[in-house]
Scaffold this motif. Sequence first.
Motif: not given
Length: 320
Positions: A308-311, A315-319, A301-306, A253-259
Motif C-alpha cells: 500500500k505504501e508503494k502504491e 501515485e504521488e510521483s505520477s501526480n 499484514r506487513i507485506v500488504e502494508a508495504y 526459479v524462485t524470487g520476490d521482485v519486491t526485494q
Amino acid sequence: MIEQTYILEGVDPVVFYGVNNGHLQLLRTLYPKLRIVARGNVVKVIGEEDELAVFLRKLREVERYCAERNALTEEVIIDLVKGNELPPVAQDHLIIYGVNGRAITARSANQQLLVDRFEENDLTFAIGPAGSGKTFVAIALAVRALKNKQVRKIILSRPAVEAGEKLGFLPGEMKDKLDPYLQPLYDALQEMIPSARLREYMENNVIQIAPLAFMRGRTLSDAVIILDEAQNTTKHQIKMFLTRLGINAKMIVTGDVTQIDLPPQATSGLIHAMHVLRRVPGIGHVEFDCKDIVRHRLVQRIVEAYEKEKEKTEEESSNQ
C-alpha cells in the motif's frame, strides 16, 4: 540354517531401528526362530530358508513404509508383519512426508499450482512475496523426485548478493562466509530428510548447495535444479543458469521482485527472463500473492502494508 544379508536403502537406520533399537528388538520378538544382527544399514539374518524368506519380505515392506514416511512405530511394524490393513492417511495435496512423518502438503491454491506446473514443465518460474512457501514447495518437489528415483541429484543455488551486509567482513574461509547465506536452503532440507541421511547425501554430492557463480560451465543432467532469490541475478547470470539445463532435468526459479538487492542501475535478471520467455512452450509460471503467505499472520499484514505504501508513493510521483 542359512545366512542372508539385507541392505537398508533410502532410510535412516536410527529411525528404522527405533529408540534404543526398540524396533529391532520387536522384530526379534516377532521372529524368535531367527537370529537377527544389525550394524549400520546392514541386517544379517540366520535361520531356516522358509522362515527367512517370509521375514525378508516383511522387512522390505517395513523399510518401504519407513522410507516413504520418514517415521516408524511399533504398531505399524506389527500391522505390517501380521498383514493388517494400515489406517488410511489423508492424501489431499500431499507432496512428501518430512522428518518424523510430518505430511508436507500444498497449503494454498498457488502452492498446488506450482506442484502442477512442475509436473507439466521442465522449467518453472515461481515469484511472490516472502513467506508464500515457493522455495519450500520447490525443495519438497525436488526431494520427492529424488526419493522416487526420477533424478539422481538435487542442486540448489542462490546468487551471492548481500542484503545490506558484506560477506567479506564475515570471519572464516569462503565456505564459512557462504554457509550462513545459504542456510535457508539447509533449513528446508532438514525438515524433509533425516539428519544422517542428509549428511550422507551432502557428502556424496547427491545434494549440492552452491552460489550461482559455481554453476558456470556445468551441464546439469538427471537433476532437479533450483535457483532461489533469483530477483538478485543479472541478465547475464540468469541466462547462464537457465542454459545449464541438461537431459532428464527440471528447473525451478524462485524470487520476490519486491526485494531486489542489486545496485539501482542494474536490471533484475528474473524480471527480464520472465519477459523474454513468457511465450516459450515448456515453461511454467506461477505468481504468488499475499493470500499465499503461510508464516505468522503478521507477515501477511506487513507485506500488504508495504504494498500500500508503494502504491501511494507511485501515485504521488505520477501526480507531480
